[in-house]
Design an enzyme around this catalytic site. Structure first.
Site, PDB file in Angstrom:
ATOM      1  N   LYS B  33     -48.938-111.178 -34.095  1.00 60.94           N
ATOM      2  CA  LYS B  33     -49.809-112.297 -33.752  1.00 60.94           C
ATOM      3  C   LYS B  33     -51.196-112.142 -34.359  1.00 60.94           C
ATOM      4  CE  LYS B  33     -51.149-112.984 -29.458  1.00 60.94           C
ATOM      5  NZ  LYS B  33     -51.042-113.300 -28.005  1.00 60.94           N
ATOM      6  N   GLY B  37     -51.402-102.859 -35.851  1.00 59.68           N
ATOM      7  CA  GLY B  37     -51.826-101.718 -35.042  1.00 59.68           C
ATOM      8  C   GLY B  37     -51.947-102.095 -33.582  1.00 59.68           C
ATOM      9  N   GLY B  38     -51.892-103.403 -33.298  1.00 60.34           N
ATOM     10  CA  GLY B  38     -51.880-103.862 -31.919  1.00 60.34           C
ATOM     11  C   GLY B  38     -53.114-103.485 -31.119  1.00 60.34           C
ATOM     12  N   GLY B 179     -60.007 -97.749 -10.698  1.00 62.06           N
ATOM     13  CA  GLY B 179     -60.376 -96.410 -11.170  1.00 62.06           C
ATOM     14  C   GLY B 179     -59.211 -95.683 -11.803  1.00 62.06           C
ATOM     15  N   ILE B 182     -58.011 -96.396 -17.812  1.00 58.40           N
ATOM     16  CA  ILE B 182     -58.905 -97.209 -18.651  1.00 58.40           C
ATOM     17  C   ILE B 182     -60.287 -97.319 -18.022  1.00 58.40           C
ATOM     18  CG2 ILE B 182     -59.270 -99.530 -19.579  1.00 58.40           C
ATOM     19  CD1 ILE B 182     -56.220 -99.758 -19.821  1.00 58.40           C
ATOM     20  N   VAL B 267     -57.598-103.144 -13.552  1.00 60.64           N
ATOM     21  CA  VAL B 267     -56.658-102.789 -12.493  1.00 60.64           C
ATOM     22  C   VAL B 267     -55.251-102.574 -13.015  1.00 60.64           C
ATOM     23  CG1 VAL B 267     -57.989-103.890 -10.691  1.00 60.64           C
ATOM     24  CG2 VAL B 267     -56.255-105.203 -11.909  1.00 60.64           C
ATOM     25  N   ASP B 309     -44.903-100.993 -24.010  1.00 60.62           N
ATOM     26  CA  ASP B 309     -45.441-101.480 -22.737  1.00 60.62           C
ATOM     27  C   ASP B 309     -44.588-102.581 -22.125  1.00 60.62           C
ATOM     28  OD1 ASP B 309     -49.111-101.232 -22.935  1.00 60.62           O
ATOM     29  OD2 ASP B 309     -47.522 -99.730 -22.994  1.00 60.62           O
ATOM     30  N   ALA B 317     -49.075 -95.208 -25.839  1.00 55.34           N
ATOM     31  CA  ALA B 317     -48.758 -95.514 -27.233  1.00 55.34           C
ATOM     32  C   ALA B 317     -47.672 -94.609 -27.762  1.00 55.34           C
ATOM     33  CB  ALA B 317     -50.019 -95.374 -28.088  1.00 55.34           C
ATOM     34  N   HIS B 441     -57.507 -65.075 -29.138  1.00 53.07           N
ATOM     35  CA  HIS B 441     -58.759 -64.981 -28.394  1.00 53.07           C
ATOM     36  C   HIS B 441     -59.897 -65.104 -29.376  1.00 53.07           C
ATOM     37  CE1 HIS B 441     -61.503 -63.574 -25.294  1.00 53.07           C
ATOM     38  NE2 HIS B 441     -62.064 -62.830 -26.224  1.00 53.07           N
TER      39      HIS B 441
END
Lengths: 409, 481
Positions: B33, B37-38, B179, B182, B267, B309, B317, B441
């Site tokens: 659309k 990469g959306g 919260g 995102i 939300v 999604d 992702a 280390h």
């Protein structure tokens, strides 16, 4: 709210399946992803899992009935179903009442099951899928039972084994009174080949003797009473296995095989005893490894576990390899004695048939004892009749005087 | 146009699937659309991490004195930051375009509508129309911001994450409703730019679903930074007043009003399954917009797949990309399934949070007896020498066979450290496998090794014993301590 779970795609070009077994009843509460029914097609038998949690309201077809892909398999009442975890596989929670809701299948195609319990690295899992191998059937030799790449690639015959034990073959019938032709396939075919090979190589002869099992029966019953509450079922088999191992140690030439190619007799100094088991799809022989080193209780547990695996089609290839001698028992349903066929490439096989109360003569009196027959088939290329007879006599002596089996170990 | 496979959506799910299909020799068209990469590349993952980095650098300069570096007059011009951010995004979307072209993928710009299970119609940008016939389709249409009553997005008073990441001026006061991941990432980054941030969360903990100890640690960090946090609080609505926006919220203690200059609504995101004609051709799309798939990513119509999604949580992702790869391989006839056992998650708050596998609570709910090992970054030489000592590594294992069930981290760079843990769980590793592997280390990765050793009761650099008590017992003991 009622959710109509329609039979999802169950194989390419497959339009219907037979309901073999319902795993849940009407009224049962089920979880998302819980297997609810076993369906069989002419390719394989598989478990279908529910795409949603809830209560099974109605099972739309009975066991043995056919059901078409896309038709309602079960109606599930979803009220009160919990939300799925964020890390679970794609959710399936229909929330609308609009037109017939058809849930997508939540299981894999007939080949490799999506194992969440078998430990294996991603590469190993991928290899299993490519080989068409069900990971639950592979014995993992890595730590914590992890299946390693070598377990997949080095276990012989793994890829060619059927992933589910299905013996369903399409039948073609002619008009009534005519013939039926069933293609020889799967396990039946394998058994046919194995038996043919055995009879065509070993020179079979069978010797039979009767054995007084009275003393052994008392011992077995006492043991059973003690161990049954602990979940261990003691039968005659563990005792016969022990007698067999000890007798084989006395006659080492009988525990082994003949390498036809090299023309060498292989005498084996380990004792892996096969216990023949009859399943719905045919005869299988799982092997108890190092049976000579196990106690009666351990033997009983292992034999029961192997029999269980055999019945549910979960025997791994390694469970059936490496045997040195075989015991076959038809239990009390199986006649007087037998002429068993040797489990190639072993050198002998012993059968125990019916054990029952019989009238016998002891010290000039007729008494009632528990009598049974041992039938021993041997390969006459390697073992002569006299040896066989002595072997049988030694077995008989141990079984009739079971205490002798426990003097040195 | 006639192709083997049409992919709807060019986000991290769609473009990855398309590229794999191209590699497997399929003729592919990808319909998108807006930007390649959306959301991830253009208005989500990438832009937010770029801004978060800028905010971090800004903060570092302000605290460089301790290191002996004298910095005067540090200021930030968010307009320029946005320009830089855009250049990063542009490089990446350009890269995606090149990869698609290199693999022979046809890029079609427009909105797709399914007419049959083998044909879509694309409404082009310039009102031209095009039909694409296909054998297989992958729906990768992603998700969109959820709106709640009282907080309609108007791009001025109430903004979503997309707008929040395009601000050219840091708001004086920002209230974050939600919260979650995102909301917290954006809220914390703006706090560094000088914004007074308030977070309103409906659930009892920030970032619901993450290990509760991490959530609590995050809340403490917010407090230290002056970010006001309201949990178990419902946002009711707002009114525009002379001196700003008055937001009314319902807290456990009663109703309160929060004054703000802008409201970030975060939300959650809802799947974009409706509106593409899928329901009309018989695909099972739920009222809330998600599409059910099996573990081959197929919908109830076998030649139509769905990924990312739009299929459901976790909305990540890399989950979309993984599903894209599996769907592509399935379409190409390989015997593949979605077989991920350990899906990691990384949250770019400050400190970062990263998790993989079962939390302690989840493990116990599933009936495991757990062994827990915890190692604080404060005990790490590396963390100390980079002044990032907040946080800890927590390893959860099965007491019976020491199998690692989950790893939960909060602290510096944990978004990178989590991959070792992910590999461990995928391979079926035990605590000993982690503990016995030498870690260099001084690094942050040593903390993972020490946490595993801690679970076994033998961490060297911390005096902790393997904690085999249940979470409930520990909480109870803590209360009485």
């Amino acid at each position: 709210m009622a959710f109509e779970f329609k039979l999802p795609e169950i194989g390419e070009g497959v339009s219907e399946g037979e309901i073999v077994k319902w795993l849940v009843n009407e009224g049962d509460t089920i979880r998302e992803d819980q297997p609810i029914v076993e369906i069989m097609t002419d390719k394989a038998t598989m478990e279908i899992a529910s795409p949603t949690s809830g209560k099974v309201q109605k099972r739309m077809a009975g066991e043995g009935q056919m059901i078409q892909v896309g038709k309602t398999l079960a109606v599930i009442d979803e009220t009160g179903a919990k939300a799925s975890k964020p890390t679970s596989t794609p959710e399936a929670k229909p929330t609308q009442t609009a037109a017939a809701v058809q849930a997508a299948p939540v299981m894999a195609a007939p080949t490799p099951a999506n194992n969440t319990k078998v430990l294996a690295s991603p590469a190993t899992r991928k290899m299993a899928r490519e080989m068409g191998v069900d990971l639950t059937r592979v014995a993992g030799s890595g730590p914590v039972g992890r299946v390693l790449m070598d377990d997949l690639t080095k276990t012989p015959g793994l890829a060619s084994r059927p992933t589910t034990s299905s013996n369903y073959q399409p039948r073609t019938t002619t008009a009534s009174g005519g013939e039926e032709r069933i293609p020889l396939r799967g396990i039946r075919k394998k058994i046919a080949e194995h038996m043919t090979k055995s009879r065509h190589t070993a020179m079979h002869f069978t010797q039979v003797d009767e054995v007084d099992f009275t003393a052994l029966t008392d011992l077995k019953d006492a043991a059973r009473e003690k161990y049954e509450p602990r979940g261990v079922k003691i039968t005659y088999l563990p005792f016969i296995t022990r007698a067999l191992c000890q007798t084989l140690k006395e006659f080492p030439n009988m525990n082994g095989s003949l390498d036809d190619e090299k023309q060498e007799i292989i005498i084996k100094h380990y004792y892996n005893i096969g216990i023949a088991a009859q399943t719905d799809t045919g005869l299988v022989v799982p092997v108890v490894k190092n049976a000579d080193q196990k106690t009666i209780v351990e033997l009983a547990q292992e034999i029961a576990s192997l029999a269980d695996k055999a019945k549910t089609g979960k025997l791994a290839a390694t469970d059936m390899q490496g045997g040195t001698f075989t015991i076959t028992s038809t239990g009390n349903s199986g006649g007087l004695f037998a002429t068993p066929i040797i489990n190639h490439p072993e050198l002998g096989i012993i059968a125990i048939n019916r054990i029952q109360d019989s009238a016998v003569v002891r010290d000039g009196q007729i008494v009632i004892r528990k009598m049974g027959h041992l039938s021993l088939s041997l390969d006459h290329r390697i073992i002569d009749g006299a040896v066989g007879a002595s072997f049988l006599k030694s077995m008989k002596n141990k079984l009739e005087n079971p205490g002798l089996m426990f003097l040195e170990e | 146009m006639k192709v083997d496979v049409v992919v709807i959506g060019a986000g991290p799910g769609g473009y990855v699937a398309a590229i794999r299909l191209g590699q497997l020799g399929k003729k592919v068209a990808i319909v998108n659309k807006s930007e390649l990469g959306g959301v991830c590349l253009n208005w989500g993952c990438i832009p937010s991490k770029a801004l978060i980095h800028a905010a971090k650098v800004y903060e570092e300069f302000q605290h460089a004195e301790e290191l002996g570096i004298s910095v005067k007059g540090v200021s930030i011009d968010l307009k320029k930051t946005q320009e830089w951010k855009s250049s990063v995004v542009k490089k990446l979307t350009g890269g995606v375009g090149q990869l698609l072209q290199a693999n022979g993928i046809q890029i079609v710009k427009g909105e797709a509508v399914f007419e049959t299970a083998n044909r879509i119609r694309v409404k082009g940008v310039n009102s031209g129309q095009e039909t694409i016939e296909f054998s297989h389709a992958i729906v990768a249409t992603g998700s969109r911001t959820i709106e709640i009553p009282g907080f309609a997005i108007d791009d001025k008073n109430v903004i979503d994450s997309k707008a929040a990441l395009e601000l050219t001026q840091a708001p004086k006061r920002m209230t974050v409703i939600g919260g979650g991941v995102i909301g917290m990432e954006i809220g914390m980054l703006y706090q560094k730019f000088g914004t007074e941030v308030t977070v309103v969360e409906f659930m009892p903990q920030l970032i619901p679903g993450v290990d509760v100890e991490i959530s609590q640690a995050l809340q403490r960090t917010c407090k230290k930074r002056g970010i006001n946090v309201f949990t178990s609080t419902k946002a009711l609505g707002y009114e525009k007043k002379k001196d700003g926006l008055a937001i009314s919220v319902e807290t456990p203690k009663g109703n309160e009003t929060i004054m703000s200059d802008v409201i970030l609504l975060s939300v959650g995101r809802t799947p974009n399954g409706l509106g593409f004609g899928l329901e009309k051709i018989g695909v099972n799309v739920h009222a809330k917009g998600s599409i059910t798939v099996n573990n081959k990513l197929q919908t109830n119509i076998p030649n139509i797949y769905a990924i990312g999604d739009v299929v459901g949580p976790p909305q990540l992702a890399h989950k979309a990309s993984k599903e894209g790869l599996v769907a592509a391989e399935c379409i190409a006839g390989h015997n593949e399934i979605y077989d991920v056992r350990a899906m990691p998650g990384a949250i770019f708050t400050d400190p970062e949070i990263a998790t993989v596998g079962l939390s302690e609570e989840e493990a116990q709910k599933q009936g495991y007896e757990t062994l827990v090992g915890k190692f604080p970054f404060a005990a790490s030489g590396r963390a100390l020498s980079t002044r990032q000592t907040d946080g800890f590594v927590k390893v959860v294992a099965d007491k019976k066979n020491k199998l690692i069930l989950g790893v939960h981290m909060m602290g510096p760079e944990v978004s990178n450290l989590i991959s070792e843990a992910t590999l461990a769980i995928e391979m079926g590793a035990t605590l000993e496998d982690l503990a016995l592997t030498v870690h260099p280390h001084p690094t942050l990765s040593e903390c993972l090794m020490e946490a595993a050793e801690g679970a076994l009761g033998k961490a060297i650099h911390a005096v902790n014993r393997a904690d085999t008590r249940s979470l409930l017992e520990r909480k109870r003991d803590q209360k009485h301590a």
